[in-house]
Design a protein around this motif. Structure first.
Motif, PDB file in Angstrom:
ATOM      1  N   ARG A   1       5.495   6.996   4.101  1.00 12.87           N
ATOM      2  CA  ARG A   1       6.855   6.953   3.574  1.00 12.87           C
ATOM      3  C   ARG A   1       7.710   5.952   4.356  1.00 12.87           C
ATOM      4  NH1 ARG A   1       9.159   7.954  -0.929  1.00 12.87           N
ATOM      5  NH2 ARG A   1       8.214  10.029  -1.133  1.00 12.87           N
ATOM      6  N   LEU A   2       7.587   5.970   5.679  1.00  9.11           N
ATOM      7  CA  LEU A   2       8.348   5.039   6.531  1.00  9.11           C
ATOM      8  C   LEU A   2       7.969   3.589   6.244  1.00  9.11           C
ATOM      9  CD1 LEU A   2       8.246   6.960   9.948  1.00  9.11           C
ATOM     10  CD2 LEU A   2      10.277   6.524   8.545  1.00  9.11           C
ATOM     11  N   LEU A   3       6.660   3.361   6.023  1.00 11.12           N
ATOM     12  CA  LEU A   3       6.197   2.001   5.729  1.00 11.12           C
ATOM     13  C   LEU A   3       6.713   1.531   4.372  1.00 11.12           C
ATOM     14  CD1 LEU A   3       4.562  -0.229   7.041  1.00 11.12           C
ATOM     15  CD2 LEU A   3       2.510   0.662   5.933  1.00 11.12           C
ATOM     16  N   LEU A   4       6.822   2.468   3.416  1.00  7.56           N
ATOM     17  CA  LEU A   4       7.393   2.126   2.104  1.00  7.56           C
ATOM     18  C   LEU A   4       8.841   1.664   2.254  1.00  7.56           C
ATOM     19  CD1 LEU A   4       6.208   4.796  -0.511  1.00  7.56           C
ATOM     20  CD2 LEU A   4       5.945   2.326  -0.668  1.00  7.56           C
ATOM     21  N   GLU A   5       9.593   2.382   3.094  1.00  4.20           N
ATOM     22  CA  GLU A   5      10.990   2.011   3.335  1.00  4.20           C
ATOM     23  C   GLU A   5      11.090   0.648   4.000  1.00  4.20           C
ATOM     24  OE1 GLU A   5      12.664   5.200   5.590  1.00  4.20           O
ATOM     25  OE2 GLU A   5      12.444   6.696   3.967  1.00  4.20           O
ATOM     26  N   LYS A   6      10.214   0.418   4.989  1.00  4.33           N
ATOM     27  CA  LYS A   6      10.192  -0.875   5.689  1.00  4.33           C
ATOM     28  C   LYS A   6       9.834  -2.006   4.722  1.00  4.33           C
ATOM     29  CE  LYS A   6       7.947  -3.285   9.527  1.00  4.33           C
ATOM     30  NZ  LYS A   6       6.869  -3.225  10.539  1.00  4.33           N
ATOM     31  N   MET A   7       8.943  -1.673   3.819  1.00  4.09           N
ATOM     32  CA  MET A   7       8.502  -2.645   2.804  1.00  4.09           C
ATOM     33  C   MET A   7       9.689  -3.149   1.987  1.00  4.09           C
ATOM     34  SD  MET A   7       5.715  -1.789  -0.141  1.00  4.09           S
ATOM     35  CE  MET A   7       5.206  -2.996  -1.361  1.00  4.09           C
ATOM     36  N   GLU A   8      10.513  -2.217   1.538  1.00  2.30           N
ATOM     37  CA  GLU A   8      11.671  -2.596   0.719  1.00  2.30           C
ATOM     38  C   GLU A   8      12.722  -3.316   1.553  1.00  2.30           C
ATOM     39  OE1 GLU A   8      12.510  -0.883  -2.836  1.00  2.30           O
ATOM     40  OE2 GLU A   8      11.619   1.073  -2.418  1.00  2.30           O
TER      41      GLU A   8
ATOM     42  N   TYR B   1       0.325  -4.102   1.799  1.00  2.78           N
ATOM     43  CA  TYR B   1       1.020  -2.820   2.008  1.00  2.78           C
ATOM     44  C   TYR B   1       0.244  -1.682   1.340  1.00  2.78           C
ATOM     45  CZ  TYR B   1       5.406  -4.509   4.087  1.00  2.78           C
ATOM     46  OH  TYR B   1       6.356  -5.014   4.929  1.00  2.78           O
ATOM     47  N   THR B   2      -0.319  -1.954   0.164  1.00  2.31           N
ATOM     48  CA  THR B   2      -1.085  -0.939  -0.570  1.00  2.31           C
ATOM     49  C   THR B   2      -2.298  -0.485   0.242  1.00  2.31           C
ATOM     50  OG1 THR B   2      -0.369  -1.897  -2.680  1.00  2.31           O
ATOM     51  CG2 THR B   2      -2.274  -0.430  -2.747  1.00  2.31           C
ATOM     52  N   TYR B   3      -2.990  -1.460   0.875  1.00  2.60           N
ATOM     53  CA  TYR B   3      -4.156  -1.107   1.689  1.00  2.60           C
ATOM     54  C   TYR B   3      -3.758  -0.144   2.821  1.00  2.60           C
ATOM     55  CZ  TYR B   3      -6.292  -5.283  -0.448  1.00  2.60           C
ATOM     56  OH  TYR B   3      -6.769  -6.219  -1.332  1.00  2.60           O
ATOM     57  N   ILE B   4      -2.682  -0.495   3.537  1.00  4.65           N
ATOM     58  CA  ILE B   4      -2.268   0.300   4.698  1.00  4.65           C
ATOM     59  C   ILE B   4      -1.694   1.651   4.270  1.00  4.65           C
ATOM     60  CG2 ILE B   4      -0.737   0.377   6.704  1.00  4.65           C
ATOM     61  CD1 ILE B   4      -2.889  -1.671   7.087  1.00  4.65           C
ATOM     62  N   VAL B   5      -0.771   1.638   3.305  1.00  2.00           N
ATOM     63  CA  VAL B   5      -0.147   2.885   2.827  1.00  2.00           C
ATOM     64  C   VAL B   5      -1.212   3.821   2.250  1.00  2.00           C
ATOM     65  CG1 VAL B   5       1.447   3.874   1.134  1.00  2.00           C
ATOM     66  CG2 VAL B   5       2.121   1.862   2.438  1.00  2.00           C
ATOM     67  N   GLY B   6      -2.128   3.249   1.461  1.00  2.00           N
ATOM     68  CA  GLY B   6      -3.190   4.064   0.867  1.00  2.00           C
ATOM     69  C   GLY B   6      -4.057   4.723   1.927  1.00  2.00           C
ATOM     70  N   SER B   7      -4.391   3.964   2.967  1.00  5.27           N
ATOM     71  CA  SER B   7      -5.223   4.519   4.048  1.00  5.27           C
ATOM     72  C   SER B   7      -4.487   5.599   4.823  1.00  5.27           C
ATOM     73  CB  SER B   7      -5.656   3.392   4.991  1.00  5.27           C
ATOM     74  OG  SER B   7      -6.513   2.494   4.331  1.00  5.27           O
ATOM     75  N   LEU B   8      -3.181   5.398   5.026  1.00  7.96           N
ATOM     76  CA  LEU B   8      -2.374   6.431   5.719  1.00  7.96           C
ATOM     77  C   LEU B   8      -2.385   7.741   4.932  1.00  7.96           C
ATOM     78  CD1 LEU B   8       0.665   4.253   6.889  1.00  7.96           C
ATOM     79  CD2 LEU B   8      -0.957   5.435   8.391  1.00  7.96           C
ATOM     80  N   CYS B   9      -2.219   7.628   3.594  1.00  8.58           N
ATOM     81  CA  CYS B   9      -2.241   8.823   2.746  1.00  8.58           C
ATOM     82  C   CYS B   9      -3.627   9.470   2.749  1.00  8.58           C
ATOM     83  CB  CYS B   9      -1.837   8.471   1.321  1.00  8.58           C
ATOM     84  SG  CYS B   9      -0.101   8.015   1.162  1.00  8.58           S
ATOM     85  N   GLU B  10      -4.652   8.622   2.774  1.00  9.97           N
ATOM     86  CA  GLU B  10      -6.026   9.127   2.796  1.00  9.97           C
ATOM     87  C   GLU B  10      -6.284   9.947   4.065  1.00  9.97           C
ATOM     88  OE1 GLU B  10     -10.467   7.346   1.703  1.00  9.97           O
ATOM     89  OE2 GLU B  10      -8.839   5.994   2.250  1.00  9.97           O
ATOM     90  N   GLU B  11      -5.615   9.551   5.161  1.00 14.67           N
ATOM     91  CA  GLU B  11      -5.754  10.275   6.432  1.00 14.67           C
ATOM     92  C   GLU B  11      -4.776  11.441   6.541  1.00 14.67           C
ATOM     93  OE1 GLU B  11      -5.507   7.782   9.857  1.00 14.67           O
ATOM     94  OE2 GLU B  11      -7.504   6.925   9.535  1.00 14.67           O
ATOM     95  N   GLY B  12      -3.862  11.554   5.564  1.00 19.67           N
ATOM     96  CA  GLY B  12      -2.886  12.640   5.585  1.00 19.67           C
ATOM     97  C   GLY B  12      -1.594  12.305   6.305  1.00 19.67           C
TER      98      GLY B  12
ATOM     99  N   ASN C   1      -8.145  -5.052   4.355  1.00 27.18           N
ATOM    100  CA  ASN C   1      -8.778  -4.166   3.375  1.00 27.18           C
ATOM    101  C   ASN C   1     -10.146  -3.702   3.865  1.00 27.18           C
ATOM    102  OD1 ASN C   1      -9.117  -2.800   0.894  1.00 27.18           O
ATOM    103  ND2 ASN C   1     -10.190  -4.555   0.017  1.00 27.18           N
ATOM    104  N   GLY C   2     -10.924  -4.636   4.415  1.00 25.89           N
ATOM    105  CA  GLY C   2     -12.244  -4.293   4.941  1.00 25.89           C
ATOM    106  C   GLY C   2     -12.160  -3.298   6.085  1.00 25.89           C
ATOM    107  N   LEU C   3     -11.182  -3.502   6.975  1.00 28.09           N
ATOM    108  CA  LEU C   3     -10.992  -2.593   8.112  1.00 28.09           C
ATOM    109  C   LEU C   3     -10.594  -1.200   7.630  1.00 28.09           C
ATOM    110  CD1 LEU C   3      -9.104  -5.072  10.455  1.00 28.09           C
ATOM    111  CD2 LEU C   3     -11.280  -3.965  11.018  1.00 28.09           C
ATOM    112  N   CYS C   4      -9.699  -1.146   6.641  1.00 26.68           N
ATOM    113  CA  CYS C   4      -9.261   0.159   6.101  1.00 26.68           C
ATOM    114  C   CYS C   4     -10.426   0.908   5.474  1.00 26.68           C
ATOM    115  CB  CYS C   4      -8.146  -0.047   5.084  1.00 26.68           C
ATOM    116  SG  CYS C   4      -6.569  -0.552   5.808  1.00 26.68           S
TER     117      CYS C   4
END
Length: 601
Positions: free
Chosen positions: A523-530, A506-517, A476-479
């Motif tokens: 989306r791929l990470l969400l699929e991997k998550m499930e 997962y929220t930290y990483i997915v959120g940061s990916l969306c923040e960067e566009g 979280n700190g790195l993100c």
């Protein structure tokens, strides 16, 4: 037949244990070696003013006195009776010097002092208390060879020893052999030992089956054994089975008592079955079974955890009316209830009332109140209590420091928090993993990421094994510091460290990916998550939508909002505010309006 049965019981011990004499399988390389030097030294010292040895057990203040008295006994002619020797052994055992008692027993055997079943039982008990139950079985062999017959106490002690040594299956096997071969008549104590031992080991089903078997024999379980069984069932979440057993108790004319009902009430409170709690309390009143302090404490604690502090206060008043004095557990539970509510004024009044009732607050009491003030943001009040602790004759524990450091960090007082962390070393209070996680979180919040990474390495060097919270804090700190690549590298290392990412990580990483566009990567990470059996939650979707809206990418946010509808997730306050802003700029967007209505809380 009995010898054959006993032989099968002895076979439960590890092979290679000789049973020719007690000192052959003793813990020591030479009999009496534990205190032989003391014995010979004391042997040269005659009791001053006593030309003739006199046996006075009241003079025994410590183990050296016991050895000195034993030396006197060895010089007496005629020698003392076996009863005197056994009394001395009992005194040494009461002082918890089990190895010394065994050395005395070995010496008694070596010099030919007669021993009886009671003496042998003391030796068996000592080995069991030292977690050397296999040597206790060796004593059993000696008993048979010397013509002494083990009794129910002998086997009950061995059963306790097996349970203490986590040999649960062996204990159950031994008990069944005692029943089958009729080696001894199991008494109430033995039945309680086995039922309680099985339940404490989590073997509630075998314990319940054993009770059913005993019902068909002449050996009936008494109320204490049933209470142990009910306690085990309730702690194992099997409260309905406990209620059924309660009904059978009455059918078998085994009268329940307060110790029967208290674990049932606890079990019902744990699963929020409040109507059943009231019904059970009513049943106690019907059968005139008075509640004790434990029963009341269960209710106070449960009501406070449920946020029903007023009900907890009513229970406290009932206690007073029934002349049952509340103890520190009662007040700690009530204090925590008010602190969780954030009602610190009322919490302080409860704290003051503890002293007024001549009770002494413990460190747990102070921890609860300090934590309450910290969570309320009243750090100075918390700090004042922290400083008060040593003046009340108490010592700060690790939890006290964790609470105070976290409170200081939450107010941005990172320097003060680190001073307190260093004070732990000075005071010899050992930090735990939670302490290190708090310190790491402080470094991340103060954007000192290089120091945080270094701190993680120092943790590992000290043998502190990071957990998923540790890595989550750092990721979280790195993100937040814009170091997504480093965060992802650490994220990808988690499985190799034996850890699975949590929804939050997962929220930290997915959120940061969306923040960067990087929506496709998200989306791929969400699929991997499930695929990894980690289901996304409402918070994750809200973070995705918020970060996309921040980038003015409503079109990319809409598919995720539609998924929120499908999964039954609702928008949080922040998401709703951002969506209303979007609607203000595009009032004719009917599709967006319908979607917002669907995910609105």
């Amino acid at each position: 037949m009995i010898r054959k049965a006993a032989s099968s019981a002895i076979q439960l011990t590890p092979t290679g244990i000789a049973a020719k004499s007690s000192h052959e399988f003793g813990m020591f390389t030479h009999p009496f070696s534990l205190f032989s030097s003391n014995l010979h030294h004391l042997g040269r010292i005659e009791r001053r003013g006593s030309p003739k040895p006199k046996l006075d057990f009241s003079t025994i203040k410590d183990v050296d006195d016991a050895i000195c008295l034993f030396r006197d006994m060895l010089r007496m002619r005629p020698p003392p009776s076996i009863l005197v020797y056994t009394n001395l052994l009992s005194v040494i055992v009461k002082m918890k010097h089990y190895s010394v008692a065994l050395s005395v027993f070995d010496e008694m055997r070596r010099i030919g002092t007669p021993v009886d079943e009671y003496t042998f039982n003391i030796a068996v008990n000592c080995y069991c208390l030292l977690n050397r139950v296999h040597f206790g079985f060796g004593i059993l062999g000696v008993m048979f060879k010397s013509g002494n017959k083990p009794d129910v106490t002998t086997f009950n002690t061995l059963l306790k020893g097996l349970f203490l040594d986590d040999k649960v299956a062996e204990a159950e096997k031994l008990f069944k052999k005692l029943l089958v071969f009729k080696i001894c008549e199991p008494n109430d104590v033995m039945i309680l030992t086995v039922v309680n031992g099985l339940c404490k080991a989590g073997e509630t089903i075998p314990a319940l089956e054993l009770l059913h078997v005993l019902e068909k024999t002449r050996w009936k379980a008494n109320v204490m054994a049933h209470n142990a069984m009910i306690d085990g069932l309730c702690k194992g979440g099997m409260v309905d089975d406990a209620l059924q057993l309660l009904s059978r108790m009455r059918a078998k004319s085994v009268s329940p008592d307060v110790f029967t009902y208290s674990p049932i009430i606890q079990g019902l409170c744990d699963v929020d079955r409040w109507e059943d709690v009231e019904e059970t309390l009513g049943e106690m009143d019907d059968y005139r079974i008075s509640k004790n302090v434990v029963t009341f404490n269960i209710l106070v604690d449960a009501y406070c955890k449920e946020g029903r502090v007023k009900d907890a206060e009513d229970v406290l008043n009932d206690m007073m009316q029934q002349n049952i004095c509340p103890d520190m557990f009662t007040y700690n539970a009530l204090l925590e209830g008010y602190c969780v509510e954030g009602n610190m004024n009322r919490a302080k009044k409860v704290f003051n009332s503890i002293v007024e009732r001549d009770l002494k607050p413990c460190i747990i009491t102070y921890n609860i109140l300090i934590d309450g003030y910290c969570k309320k943001g009243e750090i100075e009040e918390a700090w004042g209590l922290f400083l008060e602790v040593p003046h009340k004759g108490l010592k700060h524990d690790t939890h006290t420091y964790n609470i105070m450091i976290h409170g200081l960090f939450s107010k941005g007082r990172f320097v003060d928090g680190w001073k307190l962390f260093n004070d732990m070393k000075v005071r010899q209070v050992h930090p735990d993993l939670h302490t290190y996680n708090i310190m790491l979180d402080g470094l991340c919040k103060s954007r000192e990421i290089p120091k945080a990474l270094s701190f993680l390495h120092k943790m590992e060097e000290k043998g502190i094994i990071p957990d998923i919270v540790t890595y989550g804090t750092l990721i979280n700190g790195l993100c937040k510091d814009g170091k997504l690549k480093v965060a992802r590298d650490l994220f990808n290392e988690l499985p190799s460290r034996g850890l699975q990412p949590s929804v939050r990580i997962y929220t930290y990483i997915v959120g940061s990916l969306c923040e960067e566009g990087s929506v496709e990567e998200a989306r791929l990470l969400l699929e991997k998550m499930e695929e990894n059996c980690c289901a996304p939650d409402s918070c994750l979707y809200n973070v995705i939508v918020q970060n996309l809206l921040k980038r003015n990418e409503l079109s990319k946010a809409i598919p995720f909002m539609e998924e929120m509808c499908e999964r039954g997730f609702l928008a949080d306050v922040t998401t709703m505010i951002m969506l209303f802003d979007e609607l203000q700029g595009d009032r004719e967007n009917d599709m967006l309006m319908k979607l917002v209505k669907k995910i609105a809380p």
